[in-house]
Enzyme design. Structure first.
Site, PDB file in Angstrom:
ATOM      1  N   ILE A 115       0.614  -1.159   0.149  1.00  0.00           N
ATOM      2  CA  ILE A 115      -0.014  -0.139   0.184  1.00  0.00           C
ATOM      3  C   ILE A 115       0.871   1.367  -0.185  1.00  0.00           C
ATOM      4  CG2 ILE A 115      -2.021  -1.228   1.138  1.00  0.00           C
ATOM      5  CD1 ILE A 115      -1.006   0.376   3.617  1.00  0.00           C
ATOM      6  N   ASP A 116       2.213   0.893   0.253  1.00  0.00           N
ATOM      7  CA  ASP A 116       2.989   2.437   0.413  1.00  0.00           C
ATOM      8  C   ASP A 116       4.246   2.730  -0.304  1.00  0.00           C
ATOM      9  OD1 ASP A 116       2.588   4.796   1.936  1.00  0.00           O
ATOM     10  OD2 ASP A 116       4.001   4.198   3.662  1.00  0.00           O
ATOM     11  N   PRO A 117       4.436   1.671  -1.283  1.00  0.00           N
ATOM     12  CA  PRO A 117       5.655   1.870  -2.165  1.00  0.00           C
ATOM     13  C   PRO A 117       5.280   2.952  -2.966  1.00  0.00           C
ATOM     14  CG  PRO A 117       5.259  -0.457  -1.823  1.00  0.00           C
ATOM     15  CD  PRO A 117       3.950   0.101  -1.274  1.00  0.00           C
ATOM     16  N   ARG A 141      -0.688   3.513  -3.421  1.00  0.00           N
ATOM     17  CA  ARG A 141      -0.019   4.447  -3.979  1.00  0.00           C
ATOM     18  C   ARG A 141      -0.244   4.610  -5.657  1.00  0.00           C
ATOM     19  NH1 ARG A 141       0.924   8.337   0.047  1.00  0.00           N
ATOM     20  NH2 ARG A 141       2.003   7.391   1.401  1.00  0.00           N
TER      21      ARG A 141
END
Length: 251
Positions: A115-117, A141
């Site tokens: 979910i955050d790269p 992202r």
């Protein structure tokens, strides 16, 4: 150490060991009738917490896992980046996390949770998702132009197909379901106005007047309807939780 023990909240309001302690306590609470579940992602913090538990608490956690009340997504030692990371590092850190979960708990995660790269790669879709046996891959992202187009065209989820090499035959390709988190908004977390964690400022539903409750309910249904219009399937994912939330799990 600061995130795990909650030692320096001037940087980030975070206390991972407290989150896990309180979540497990609430899941084990027999005095309340609930169907709560909890999904955990990164193994580095979890392994540190788990190995320090008394054997009785480890046994209780294993029972929650067997009952489907506590589960794992991704399961890597951390959540690696994709755009600038060498594939060997991606493989090694995921293998480290999965090996711990398999050895200690008999768990093999089936869902990728990236979910955050900042950036996404074919390496993740091929080696790290299909190669590790994941059934699905979720990420948050996404470039804002790509996101706008996908929202308009109802393409906020799909099938990611990638070949193992440029010269591979079609039969050597790998496919996995992918979807966006955070109500398809290019991030992650609860729907707007429905984050009830102690770190959030949204007004709780409990105690509202009947008219206010109807208004909030209509707002929620409208949000869900918008999200549903941005995909072609019959199911949507509502993520309830974000960075370092559930330290006060009872709320």
């Amino acid at each position: 150490d600061q995130y795990f023990y909650g030692l320096n909240n001037t940087i980030q309001q975070a206390h991972v060991s407290l989150i896990l302690d309180n979540v497990i306590h609430q899941l084990l609470d027999t005095n309340t009738n609930h169907n709560r579940t909890f999904t955990y992602v990164e193994t580095a913090f979890f392994s540190r917490w788990y190995t320090a538990l008394p054997s009785s608490d480890q046994k209780s956690l294993k029972r929650l896992i067997s009952e489907g009340k506590f589960s794992f997504a991704n399961g890597g030692w951390c959540m690696h980046d994709e755009a600038t990371t060498h594939y060997m590092g991606m493989i090694d850190q995921t293998t480290l996390g999965h090996s711990f979960l398999k050895k200690e708990l008999g768990v093999i995660p089936k869902v990728g949770w990236q979910i955050d790269p900042f950036g996404h790669s074919a390496t993740q879709g091929t080696l790290m998702t299909s190669g590790f046996g994941f059934d699905a891959l979720y990420f948050g992202r996404i470039h804002y132009v790509d996101l706008e187009n996908r929202q308009k065209e109802a393409q906020c989820e799909g099938i990611w197909s990638s070949k193992t090499s440029p010269s591979s035959s079609p039969s050597a390709s790998s496919s996995v379901f992918w979807g966006l988190t955070g109500s398809n908004r290019g991030n992650y977390g609860a729907p707007d106005n429905f984050c009830f964690d102690s770190l959030c400022a949204d007004e709780p539903l409990v105690g509202l007047s009947e008219d206010d409750l109807r208004t909030r309910t209509r707002g929620f249904l409208n949000s869900v309807g918008i999200q549903a219009s941005q995909t072609k399937g019959r199911n949507i994912l509502l993520t309830m939780g974000s960075d370092f939330q559930y330290a006060q799990a009872r709320k």
